[in-house]
Scaffold this motif. Structure first.
Motif, PDB file in Angstrom:
ATOM      1  N   TYR A   1       0.831  -1.204   0.000  1.00 32.29           N
ATOM      2  CA  TYR A   1       0.000   0.000   0.000  1.00 32.29           C
ATOM      3  C   TYR A   1       0.865   1.254   0.000  1.00 32.29           C
ATOM      4  O   TYR A   1       0.626   2.189  -0.770  1.00 32.29           O
TER       5      TYR A   1
ATOM      6  N   GLU B   1       1.233   4.313  -2.634  1.00 36.73           N
ATOM      7  CA  GLU B   1       0.994   5.695  -2.235  1.00 36.73           C
ATOM      8  C   GLU B   1       2.181   6.601  -2.529  1.00 36.73           C
ATOM      9  O   GLU B   1       2.012   7.801  -2.775  1.00 36.73           O
TER      10      GLU B   1
ATOM     11  N   HIS C   1      -1.411  -0.946  -6.415  1.00 33.79           N
ATOM     12  CA  HIS C   1      -2.625  -1.096  -5.594  1.00 33.79           C
ATOM     13  C   HIS C   1      -3.494  -2.245  -6.107  1.00 33.79           C
ATOM     14  O   HIS C   1      -4.108  -2.964  -5.302  1.00 33.79           O
TER      15      HIS C   1
ATOM     16  N   ASP D   1      -6.771  -3.980   6.696  1.00 35.67           N
ATOM     17  CA  ASP D   1      -6.972  -2.538   6.523  1.00 35.67           C
ATOM     18  C   ASP D   1      -6.181  -1.981   5.350  1.00 35.67           C
ATOM     19  O   ASP D   1      -6.626  -1.049   4.677  1.00 35.67           O
ATOM     20  N   TRP D   2      -4.993  -2.550   5.096  1.00 33.61           N
ATOM     21  CA  TRP D   2      -4.165  -2.018   4.008  1.00 33.61           C
ATOM     22  C   TRP D   2      -4.730  -2.382   2.643  1.00 33.61           C
ATOM     23  O   TRP D   2      -4.660  -1.585   1.696  1.00 33.61           O
TER      24      TRP D   2
ATOM     25  N   LYS E   1      -7.951  -2.799   2.174  1.00 38.89           N
ATOM     26  CA  LYS E   1      -9.105  -1.898   2.089  1.00 38.89           C
ATOM     27  C   LYS E   1      -8.678  -0.508   1.639  1.00 38.89           C
ATOM     28  O   LYS E   1      -9.362   0.132   0.826  1.00 38.89           O
ATOM     29  N   ASP E   2      -7.543  -0.034   2.164  1.00 35.36           N
ATOM     30  CA  ASP E   2      -7.055   1.290   1.772  1.00 35.36           C
ATOM     31  C   ASP E   2      -6.649   1.323   0.301  1.00 35.36           C
ATOM     32  O   ASP E   2      -6.794   2.357  -0.367  1.00 35.36           O
ATOM     33  N   SER E   3      -6.130   0.215  -0.214  1.00 35.74           N
ATOM     34  CA  SER E   3      -5.814   0.160  -1.644  1.00 35.74           C
ATOM     35  C   SER E   3      -7.085   0.271  -2.473  1.00 35.74           C
ATOM     36  O   SER E   3      -7.107   0.939  -3.519  1.00 35.74           O
TER      37      SER E   3
ATOM     38  N   LYS F   1      -9.717   1.907  -1.553  1.00 38.28           N
ATOM     39  CA  LYS F   1     -10.122   3.310  -1.449  1.00 38.28           C
ATOM     40  C   LYS F   1      -9.335   4.186  -2.422  1.00 38.28           C
ATOM     41  O   LYS F   1      -9.880   5.077  -3.065  1.00 38.28           O
ATOM     42  N   THR F   2      -8.015   3.931  -2.484  1.00 39.46           N
ATOM     43  CA  THR F   2      -7.186   4.716  -3.410  1.00 39.46           C
ATOM     44  C   THR F   2      -7.615   4.473  -4.850  1.00 39.46           C
ATOM     45  O   THR F   2      -7.732   5.411  -5.648  1.00 39.46           O
TER      46      THR F   2
END
Length: 299
Positions: free
Chosen positions: A205, A209, A254, A268-269, A271-273, A275-276
């Motif tokens: 992730y 980013e 991602h 969570d990571w 999930k954050d990918s 989101k990105t």
């Protein structure tokens, strides 16, 4: 034997004071440790264990006593003595390695509590080194702790990278940011080698980013002030051409991270990918599902 712990304590303390040279004097610390643990007097138990760690003739008992003393000092809230005991253990008892590494981990945690970042960094680095030198004793636990420690250092480099602004002259500030990017990438790529799922997704992730942030930094970089509208538009187009490959690379990374859902990994990571990606490719990853309403009524 009657479990009259306070009476037993009084008798043993009196014996210690009255007969300091008696042949049984060296058996008292172990008995007092039991008594103080039953009384939940953790610090007093830790003190007796420290005595055993210093004076017992059996090296293995000295080793075990030192570690247990550290745990009980920690349990009692005596962080300073816990640090002393864990540090003594980590420096003087390298076998078994698993226990030594746990002592190093405890030291990193306790220095974090004390907000002593300098000493915390020292013991995080020791965790990485201990795993690297573990040889046949390397385990999932040593790799996990080393990955955790490596992520701490990598996150610091990541923040430094983020904080570098692209100002004029752009070439100079961009070179500085690219240097920080290379250091940060190298640090996160090293985390991937540990093969620990929790930190693999984190590193993936963050790597994605890094490219997202570089792309944004280019687009938001300081613009020359002497450009007319046409020249500014052309300058912006040039920036977009520079930024686009970084955004494409971010998408690739991602998307690779979210593919881990096929392996049952959805932390969570990951999930954050998602989101990105919903921001970078909204048409693909930010779809709203249509809800079909239905009724059981008979027509």
């Amino acid at each position: 034997d009657l479990e009259r712990w306070q009476d037993a304590e009084r008798v043993l303390i009196a014996f210690r004071q009255n007969y300091p040279t008696h042949e049984l004097i060296n058996t008292l610390p172990a008995k007092l440790v039991v008594i103080y643990q039953e009384l939940k007097e953790w610090r007093l138990a830790a003190n007796e264990l420290s005595t055993m760690a210093n004076n017992n003739s059996d090296p293995d008992i000295r080793r075990q006593s030192r570690y247990l003393a550290a745990e009980l000092f920690e349990k009692s809230g005596d962080i300073d003595n816990a640090l002393i005991s864990y540090r003594d253990y980590a420096n003087n008892y390298r076998q078994p390695l698993a226990q030594a590494i746990e002592a190093e981990y405890k030291l990193a945690l306790l220095y974090e509590q004390k907000r002593d970042n300098k000493n915390r960094s020292i013991w995080l680095d020791r965790l990485i080194t201990s795993d690297a030198k573990a040889g046949s004793e390397r385990s999932d636990r040593t790799k996990y702790l080393a990955a955790m420690a490596s992520s701490e250092f990598a996150n610091g480099l990541y923040q430094n990278f983020i904080n570098i602004k692209l100002t004029l002259p752009l070439k100079s500030s961009l070179n500085k940011k690219r240097k920080a990017l290379d250091q940060t990438l190298k640090s996160y790529e090293a985390i991937l080698d540990y093969g620990i799922a929790e930190y693999t997704t984190l590193a993936s992730y963050r790597i994605g980013e890094i490219y997202v942030q570089l792309s944004k930094a280019l687009m938001n970089s300081e613009k020359p002030k002497n450009l007319d509208a046409l020249a500014l538009e052309q300058y912006t187009i040039l920036l977009e051409e520079q930024a686009f490959p970084f955004e494409e690379r971010a998408i690739e990374i991602h998307e690779a991270n979210i593919q881990r859902t096929q392996e049952g990994i959805y932390d969570d990571w990951v999930k954050d990918s998602f989101k990105t990606l919903s921001k970078l490719l909204p048409a693909r990853y930010n779809k709203v599902e249509d809800v079909i309403e239905y009724t059981n009524a008979i027509h």
